[in-house]
Design an enzyme around this catalytic site. Structure first.
Site, PDB file in Angstrom:
ATOM      1  N   ASP A   1       3.242   6.144  -2.290  1.00 59.89           N
ATOM      2  CA  ASP A   1       3.636   7.361  -1.565  1.00 59.89           C
ATOM      3  C   ASP A   1       4.463   8.358  -2.377  1.00 59.89           C
ATOM      4  O   ASP A   1       4.224   9.561  -2.302  1.00 59.89           O
ATOM      5  CB  ASP A   1       4.361   6.991  -0.269  1.00 59.89           C
ATOM      6  CG  ASP A   1       3.426   6.246   0.694  1.00 59.89           C
ATOM      7  OD1 ASP A   1       3.917   5.674   1.680  1.00 59.89           O
ATOM      8  OD2 ASP A   1       2.200   6.206   0.416  1.00 59.89           O
TER       9      ASP A   1
ATOM     10  N   HIS B   1       0.816  -1.210   0.000  1.00 56.68           N
ATOM     11  CA  HIS B   1       0.000   0.000   0.000  1.00 56.68           C
ATOM     12  C   HIS B   1       0.844   1.252   0.000  1.00 56.68           C
ATOM     13  O   HIS B   1       0.338   2.354  -0.176  1.00 56.68           O
ATOM     14  CB  HIS B   1      -0.890  -0.028   1.246  1.00 56.68           C
ATOM     15  CG  HIS B   1      -1.750   1.173   1.411  1.00 56.68           C
ATOM     16  ND1 HIS B   1      -2.698   1.504   0.484  1.00 56.68           N
ATOM     17  CD2 HIS B   1      -1.759   2.143   2.330  1.00 56.68           C
ATOM     18  CE1 HIS B   1      -3.269   2.619   0.859  1.00 56.68           C
ATOM     19  NE2 HIS B   1      -2.720   3.036   1.970  1.00 56.68           N
ATOM     20  N   CYS B   2       2.186   1.088   0.137  1.00 54.89           N
ATOM     21  CA  CYS B   2       2.992   2.275   0.422  1.00 54.89           C
ATOM     22  C   CYS B   2       4.009   2.618  -0.662  1.00 54.89           C
ATOM     23  O   CYS B   2       3.919   3.660  -1.300  1.00 54.89           O
ATOM     24  CB  CYS B   2       3.709   2.065   1.739  1.00 54.89           C
ATOM     25  SG  CYS B   2       2.619   1.471   3.016  1.00 54.89           S
ATOM     26  N   ILE B   3       4.967   1.747  -0.890  1.00 53.09           N
ATOM     27  CA  ILE B   3       6.107   2.095  -1.739  1.00 53.09           C
ATOM     28  C   ILE B   3       5.688   2.459  -3.170  1.00 53.09           C
ATOM     29  O   ILE B   3       6.171   3.432  -3.735  1.00 53.09           O
ATOM     30  CB  ILE B   3       7.150   0.950  -1.739  1.00 53.09           C
ATOM     31  CG1 ILE B   3       7.530   0.563  -0.302  1.00 53.09           C
ATOM     32  CG2 ILE B   3       8.361   1.322  -2.548  1.00 53.09           C
ATOM     33  CD1 ILE B   3       8.229   1.664   0.476  1.00 53.09           C
TER      34      ILE B   3
END
Ligand code: SAJ
Length: 447
Positions: free
Chosen positions: A280, A275-277
């Site tokens: 973001d 969900h992040c790398i």
């Protein structure tokens, strides 16, 4: 006074958004004696938590000793209530926002969950309340987006209530880095806000790191995940180059890792999920573009990482050719669906692209993952059924389960002499029978 309530742990702490960030956080406060209110709009998620099914997500918080573990679990159920009823947010002293901040199709920030959550808080916020945002947002968003919505209450940030940003840094699936051991960055709209948030976190984590502003705290998260995305992209691009140069990249990384300074190992793989790398860095790019700036690294890195699933298929095709087989007439087994090792999360997993593309070319694609029943449209079976009689076995995720269940021996017992594509340097080639045509991402063919 809030300070006193924090010190004697009588402050009512509400965590809004009980996902892979919020649920462990709410549990951590409950474990440390705070009345912890877990608020989430999803009844399905609340039922999942109330049925104890989310416990694996807080495994790193719990002692390994069973007696101590059940004591902690008892403390959590004693001090924590989870609800989707706004009434539980009355008399709350600290609101912590941990809702998702996804991207829209056009890769711009989608802050709808954050905005709605702030609207909810604005109905219950009182004088002297502390609000902390942990959801990943672009630098400036706490003042630009969160503050005005909270002030719809008629109270002003810095005058009537305290406002901070503290980036979540949870490392999903990590047993080593449990929440209380990861230093907590805190930025405030003013020094009082920061001081109170630091005091709060210092009750539950080992180290708190105050920074000079909200923007620095927000930017810290951006830098950490952009740094990760770019370094993974570098190593993924090098994996293709080193293969052609006849150099084993994995051995090279291990060698470079012996340098006691200025090198952080990253490893090639089938792509970047979670969900992040993958997401973001686009928050930072969005902010930069609004200032007429650009960050080439964001798009370059994302492009390289996004293309890795196709490179995995290219390697499979090249390897099958060495057995005079074509990809269209071959059967495939895909091992590992989740976005990384030992997590049950399939968000933005590169496996989806590999499987979707493979099923376009081959009629016979079977997948297996011990953590999820998701198949992305392919067939599924037990580990044994999945690898049986396949022309090509592709390992995408190095789950511990595979070694724990003797994957190398199972592959050696296969009657068919298949191709084995290893995208994680997972197998020990010396343990594989010679007739298996082994190919590891980042190693020259035949290496
Ligand atoms: N990956 C590689 N090579 C590597 C490291 C990772 O291909 O050397 C791949 C993984 O397989 C996975 C993806 O990258 O598909 C992301 O994995 P990850 O472990 O880097 O990231 P997350 O999403 O599980 O957690 C990250 C972490 N951020 C950093 O490490 C900077 C975590 O600390 C953050 O809290 C989390 O994002 C988040 O919530 O932002």
């Amino acid at each position: 006074m809030l300070e006193q309530k924090i010190k004697n742990r009588t402050a009512r702490v509400a965590v809004l958004g009980l996902g892979h960030v919020g649920y462990p956080l709410a549990s951590l406060f409950a474990m440390n004696g705070f009345l912890s209110i877990g608020y989430d709009i999803s009844k399905k998620r609340l039922d999942y938590i109330n049925q104890g099914k989310a416990q694996p997500e807080i495994a790193s918080l719990l002692p390994t000793d069973n007696v101590e573990k059940s004591k902690k679990l008892a403390q959590i159920s004693e001090n924590m209530l989870v609800s989707n009823n706004g009434e539980v947010l009355k008399k709350v002293d600290v609101f912590i926002v941990a809702v998702p901040t996804p991207l829209r199709e056009n890769e711009t920030p989608n802050l709808i969950f954050l905005e709605n959550t702030c609207k909810t808080i604005s109905k219950f916020i009182r004088k002297g309340t502390l609000v902390i945002v942990e959801s990943t947002i672009y630098p400036g968003a706490t003042e630009e987006i969160v503050k005005p919505i909270l002030e719809m209450s008629g109270l002003l940030a810095g005058r009537d209530f305290y406002l901070c940003f503290s980036p979540e840094r949870i490392d999903p699936g990590s047993k080593r880095w449990s929440l209380e051991r990861i230093p907590k960055i805190v930025g405030g709209i003013d020094s009082d806000s920061r001081r109170l948030a630091c005091l709060l976190y210092s009750q539950v984590v080992e180290k708190v790191v105050p920074v000079s502003s909200l923007k620095v705290a927000e930017a810290t998260k951006m830098l950490e995940n952009l740094f990760r995305s770019v370094n993974i992209a570098l190593i993924n691009e090098l994996s293709k180059v080193f293969e052609k140069l006849g150099i084993d990249l994995w051995e090279t990384i291990e060698a470079a890792s012996t340098k006691p300074f200025a090198f952080l190992p990253h490893y090639p793989g089938p792509g970047v999920g979670g969900h992040c790398i993958p997401k973001d860095p686009f928050y930072l790019l969005y902010k930069a573009r609004r200032m007429g700036l650009t960050i080439n690294f964001v798009e370059e890195a994302s492009e390289i990482n996004r293309n890795m699933p196709f490179y995995v298929i290219y390697i499979a095709e090249e390897t099958l050719k060495r057995k005079n087989k074509t990809i269209g007439n071959s059967s495939f087994a895909v091992l590992g669906i989740t976005y990384k090792k030992d997590v049950a999360d399939i968000r933005r997993t590169p496996a989806k692209t590999v499987i979707t593309e493979l099923t376009k070319i081959s009629k016979d694609v079977t997948v297996f993952d011990p953590f999820t029943s998701e198949t992305f449209g392919a067939k599924s079976g037990s580990l044994e059924q999945t690898i049986a009689n396949k022309d090509c076995v592709i390992l995408l995720v190095d789950h511990s389960y595979f070694m724990e269940n003797g994957i190398e021996q199972k592959i050696n017992e296969l009657s068919s002499d298949c191709c084995l594509i290893d995208t994680r340097n997972f197998f020990n080639q010396k343990k594989l029978k010679k007739s298996i045509l082994y190919r590891c991402l980042g190693k020259p063919p035949g290496c």
